[in-house]
Scaffold this motif. Structure first.
Motif, PDB file in Angstrom:
ATOM      1  N   SER A   1     -67.677 -30.776 -38.865  1.00 33.09           N
ATOM      2  CA  SER A   1     -66.558 -29.918 -39.283  1.00 33.09           C
ATOM      3  C   SER A   1     -66.266 -30.070 -40.776  1.00 33.09           C
ATOM      4  O   SER A   1     -65.354 -29.449 -41.297  1.00 33.09           O
TER       5      SER A   1
ATOM      6  N   GLU B   1     -64.233 -26.918 -42.700  1.00 30.88           N
ATOM      7  CA  GLU B   1     -65.300 -25.945 -42.453  1.00 30.88           C
ATOM      8  C   GLU B   1     -64.805 -24.507 -42.482  1.00 30.88           C
ATOM      9  O   GLU B   1     -65.579 -23.590 -42.699  1.00 30.88           O
TER      10      GLU B   1
ATOM     11  N   GLN C   1     -72.108 -31.215 -43.623  1.00 38.35           N
ATOM     12  CA  GLN C   1     -73.078 -30.166 -43.225  1.00 38.35           C
ATOM     13  C   GLN C   1     -74.197 -30.096 -44.260  1.00 38.35           C
ATOM     14  O   GLN C   1     -75.386 -30.067 -43.928  1.00 38.35           O
TER      15      GLN C   1
ATOM     16  N   LYS D   1     -71.415 -20.422 -38.366  1.00 38.51           N
ATOM     17  CA  LYS D   1     -70.348 -21.376 -38.666  1.00 38.51           C
ATOM     18  C   LYS D   1     -70.204 -21.618 -40.166  1.00 38.51           C
ATOM     19  O   LYS D   1     -69.123 -21.915 -40.655  1.00 38.51           O
ATOM     20  N   TYR D   2     -71.320 -21.489 -40.910  1.00 39.43           N
ATOM     21  CA  TYR D   2     -71.334 -21.963 -42.292  1.00 39.43           C
ATOM     22  C   TYR D   2     -70.630 -21.009 -43.260  1.00 39.43           C
ATOM     23  O   TYR D   2     -70.680 -19.797 -43.119  1.00 39.43           O
TER      24      TYR D   2
ATOM     25  N   LEU E   1     -73.746 -29.514 -37.567  1.00 38.35           N
ATOM     26  CA  LEU E   1     -72.596 -28.754 -37.050  1.00 38.35           C
ATOM     27  C   LEU E   1     -71.281 -29.503 -37.285  1.00 38.35           C
ATOM     28  O   LEU E   1     -70.298 -29.270 -36.581  1.00 38.35           O
TER      29      LEU E   1
END
Length: 888
Positions: free
Chosen positions: A490, A324, A495, A530-531, A488
């Motif tokens: 990893s 990620e 995802q 996060k992305y 969410l």
């Protein structure tokens, strides 16, 4: 005298060829400039062909490169080559097609087909006869080189070869090619089949005349030891299945047996070509009849093909579980295409199933070489499940059980894919097993292998419809909870799969999600931080779909507080020329429509920017049209997406959009957009015009005299969506203009009547056309009623399946008023009118009275006895409804 190079010039060209193989970008730039200079000399191209064909002292890559640069020159400006240069190049190609090196032969072949496709097939009459003659050469290299060149010409110019323009050379070429199916060299056999294969899909006459010989020869090569030959045989049979199934039917049993073997060929390319056979066969009416008895063999073969190969796993980095934090490389991100807005009506069936399912066949490994045996096998199983439905299951269930609970992850993963592939076709038969299978799949969402987690997301999304049909605590809640965790994950692939699956779940569940909104928004907003790049774009889609699914339920201060800040932050970060604006604009359009007045605090900057994007694109288009050599053509997608977001704002904010429109020049811009050459721009312009007409007509009204003729000329059903949106906008304008519409009726009426009577017109366009004709008649009955007889029948049939709504209401009022003006116009088709009236569930009282008066008026006019005879033709249901509601 033959052309000879100047020694110094030759050295210069060779140096350039050497430099151009350097990885250094600065050197590359110098090479490009130098090429530009050299292209000023007419005989530079002679040097290039000389290096390719005669300079055997040079290494092959350099010679080949010389030929490829020449090919690019031919592509760019062959027309301006001096005659002697062109002749020298053509002569050299034909004299050297038998070069000892296969790389040089292939390069010369590419050069020949490039010259041929520059309109030179007609101007180079000796080319085809000479190449066909060279096939007879005893020298293998000459024969192979000539065949290679012919194969490329057949690929590039198949239509021209089968036309009168060249005096039908195929009459000689096809029988010639067929002779070489028996040649001792596999490379040549392969070329020969590939050449003939180019003419199957277009049903070239010369091939159709030799079709039986062709098929016989193919059968003779069925077990050829060369994989390339077997691949071309399979490809031929797949195409013949589509265009000449009549010739294959007598041999179908043995062809199927053969294809079953080839689908398990050791060479994956052969297996892939053979696997296409099942995809194509599934589309043929005879599929069920010829394939039923073979399913017992075929199903295990397809299922076996659905496992990841070792190469796949390496390419997919199947052993990398956490990635990620690794940024995406830009070439991984597929270009996004925006689908312009089309205005449609609500139907009786509650939820219309979109046909978009077809394209998500195992989305999770799209980064792989796009099409492979795994995907083809899965697609074949999917279409066969749709043909055979539950008859497929006896061959599958035992197999599936073994796969789904298998200790090896690769096998378990393929089982989950199988389960997803049959979801659409075998849903009925799978229902009894789902209460046990869905919890197992939800468990697989937390498998330790990322590739298992990602395929589980996809397969679960294929059963989302069933999950939502059960009590929410049974499966929906656990599925949603686990999917949100996977959003969410990893691992980036997981995802992505989870986001796509969640978007599907949102579409199915709609307002069932409302109790969980807070939890869902927390997850989606957390993912924002996060992305990496690629998945952000999919996240926008999941948010937009959420807004579409829960609608005004999203308009709560706490939800707006969670969702809007990160969206607006991204909006401010992106520059006007960044293509990431597309998905973000689409997402905001859905959010604005859902939030309605809740979007007010954010609307000003969003509105301004959309207007700016439209303005910039129009300005750039204008500069490009005036000086195409000075300016680049604009990417009009920016303008289309901006127009669509403006539509979303107008629809969501309603009358609140008025001040924004007042303070901008959007109406002037819209006037230009409506006349753009690109259909998608016009399509989105008319959607926006209709939305602005509904939201703030005071700003549209002054432009009506200019806009109406443009709307009239766009009532052209060749461009379905443009025509559809223009039609809808005219209907909305009618409702605002009232009797003042009168001067414009003639501009549009004839086109609308023509469209509603056209055969094969798509349903959406028919419905919108009927509504608009009705609305025109509502505001100007005197003008429209005389044409009643020309449209009443298709008008009634196209509106009988539309739900009761405002649009249907106004259209039916129009029809009633027109019948009042011209009752004779409806007499011949009165049964259709009765049927359309009966399609109303609960019309407003005054509309019901209008129906009542017309029905009873007609009955009184014809007399009791004639009415009895007339109503005998009614289907029982229609009779019942009319008696119950209107007492006739």
């Amino acid at each position: 005298m033959d052309w000879q190079p100047d020694e110094q010039g030759l050295q210069q060209v060779l140096q350039l060829l050497k430099d151009s193989q350097s990885p250094n970008t600065a050197t590359q730039r110098i090479v490009q400039d130098k090429l530009k200079q050299l292209n000023q000399f007419p005989d530079f191209n002679n040097y290039l062909i000389f290096v390719l064909t005669r300079l055997k002292s040079e290494d092959e890559p350099t010679r080949s490169l010389s030929g490829l640069i020449l090919k690019n020159n031919v592509k760019a400006h062959y027309q301006s080559f001096p005659q002697p240069v062109a002749e020298f190049i053509k002569q050299e190609c034909l004299n050297n097609i038998g070069d000892a090196s296969s790389l040089i032969r292939a390069t010369i072949g590419i050069l020949i087909t490039t010259i041929a496709s520059k309109g030179e097939l007609q101007m180079w009459p000796e080319l085809l006869p000479q190449l066909c003659n060279l096939l007879n050469s005893e020298d293998y290299n000459t024969c192979e080189g000539a065949f290679g060149a012919l194969q490329k010409i057949c690929e590039d110019s198949s239509e021209l070869l089968d036309s009168d323009a060249l005096n039908r050379p195929l009459n000689i070429m096809i029988p010639k090619f067929l002779q070489f199916f028996k040649h001792c060299s596999p490379k040549i056999r392969s070329h020969a089949i590939a050449c003939v294969n180019q003419f199957i899909m277009d049903r070239a006459q010369a091939l159709m005349d030799n079709i039986d010989t062709f098929i016989e020869h193919l059968f003779a090569l069925a077990v050829d030891e060369d994989p390339e030959v077997r691949k071309n045989v399979c490809r031929a049979l797949v195409m013949l299945l589509e265009v000449r199934i009549d010739r294959l039917i007598p041999h179908m049993h043995s062809i199927i047996q053969y294809m079953l073997q080839r689908t398990q060929d050791n060479d994956e390319n052969v297996a892939l070509e053979a696997c296409e056979f099942w995809l194509t066969l599934a589309e043929q009416p005879i599929c069920k009849e010829v394939l039923s008895s073979h399913l017992v063999q075929l199903i295990p073969i397809l299922v076996n093909g659905m496992k990841y190969s070792e190469i796949d796993i390496i390419l997919l980095k199947g052993d990398v579980e956490e990635d990620e934090a690794i940024p995406d490389s830009e070439q991984d991100i597929k270009p996004r295409f925006h689908k312009s807005r089309t205005v449609t009506l609500q139907h009786e069936e509650d939820r219309t199933q979109d046909d978009e399912d077809g394209e998500d066949e195992d989305d999770d490994d799209d980064t792989l070489s796009d099409w492979n045996l795994r995907k083809c096998s899965a697609a074949a199983l999917d279409v066969l499940a749709n043909v055979f439905r539950d008859e497929l299951l006896p061959h599958l269930l035992l197999l599936l059980k073994g796969l789904l609970f298998h200790p090896e992850w690769v096998i378990k993963e393929s089982g989950i894919l199988v389960l997803g592939a049959i979801a659409e076709g075998c849903m009925q038969g799978m229902v009894p097993y789902l209460p046990e299978l869905i919890p197992h799949l939800i468990q697989c969402l937390s498998d330790k292998k990322a590739l298992v987690r990602s395929i589980a997301c996809w397969t679960l999304s294929r059963y989302a419809h069933w999950v939502v049909s059960q009590p929410p605590d049974m499966h929906l809640k656990p599925l949603m909870t686990e999917l949100l965790k996977r959003i969410l994950d990893s691992n980036k692939r997981v995802q992505e799969a989870a986001c796509s699956a969640f978007a599907t779940l949102e579409e199915e569940a709609c307002t069932e999600l409302v109790p969980y909104l807070s939890f869902i928004l927390d997850t989606l907003v957390f993912a924002f931080g996060k992305y990496q790049h690629k998945n952000l774009l999919i996240l926008y889609d999941a948010i937009g779909t959420l807004a579409d699914s829960v609608g005004h339920h999203l308009n709560q201060p706490e939800y707006i507080q969670k969702l809007m800040p990160p969206l607006i932050q991204k909006w401010n970060e992106l520059k006007d020329e960044d293509k990431d604006l597309f998905p973000l604009l689409e997402c905001l359009s859905s959010v604005a429509t859902a939030l309605q007045s809740g979007f007010l605090p954010y609307c000003e900057p969003v509105y301004q920017r959309c207007v700016t994007l439209v303005q910039k694109t129009l300005a750039q288009a204008m500069m490009y049209n005036q000086q195409p050599d000075q300016y680049e053509a604009p990417d009009k997608d920016f303008m289309i997406v901006a127009l669509d977001l403006l539509s979303g704002l107008a629809e969501g904010l309603g009358c609140h959009v008025e001040q924004l429109v007042a303070r901008s020049n959007i109406m002037t811009l819209l006037f230009q957009c409506m006349q753009d050459t690109m259909p998608e721009v016009r399509q989105s312009s008319f959607a926006l015009l209709g939305d602005l007409t509904k939201a703030c007509f005071m700003h549209v009204k002054p432009c009506i005299a200019e806009f109406m003729p443009i709307l009239g000329t766009n009532l052209n059903p060749e461009f379905i969506s443009v025509c559809n949106n223009a039609t809808w906008a005219i209907g909305e304008i009618c409702m605002q203009m009232g009797a003042e519409m009168q001067p414009y009726v003639q501009m549009v009426l004839n086109n609308l009547v023509e469209i509603i009577n056209r055969p094969n017109t798509p349903k959406t366009l028919l419905e919108n056309t009927a509504i608009t004709i009705g609305r025109l008649g509502y505001v100007c009955p005197q003008e429209v009623a005389p044409m009643l007889q020309q449209f009443i029948r298709p008008w009634c049939t196209s509106l009988r399946n539309i739900r009761d709504n405002e649009e249907k209401d106004s259209a039916f009022r129009g029809i009633c008023m027109m019948i009042g003006v011209n009752p004779g116009g409806v007499v011949q088709d009165f049964i259709f009118f009765c049927d359309a009236v009966a399609s109303w569930v609960s019309p407003k009282d005054d509309l019901r009275d209008m129906f009542y008066k017309i029905l009873h008026g007609f009955k009184d006019q014809v007399g009791e006895e004639n009415w009895q005879q007339f109503s005998e033709q009614f289907p029982p249901l229609l009779k019942e409804r009319l008696a119950a509601f209107y007492g006739v």
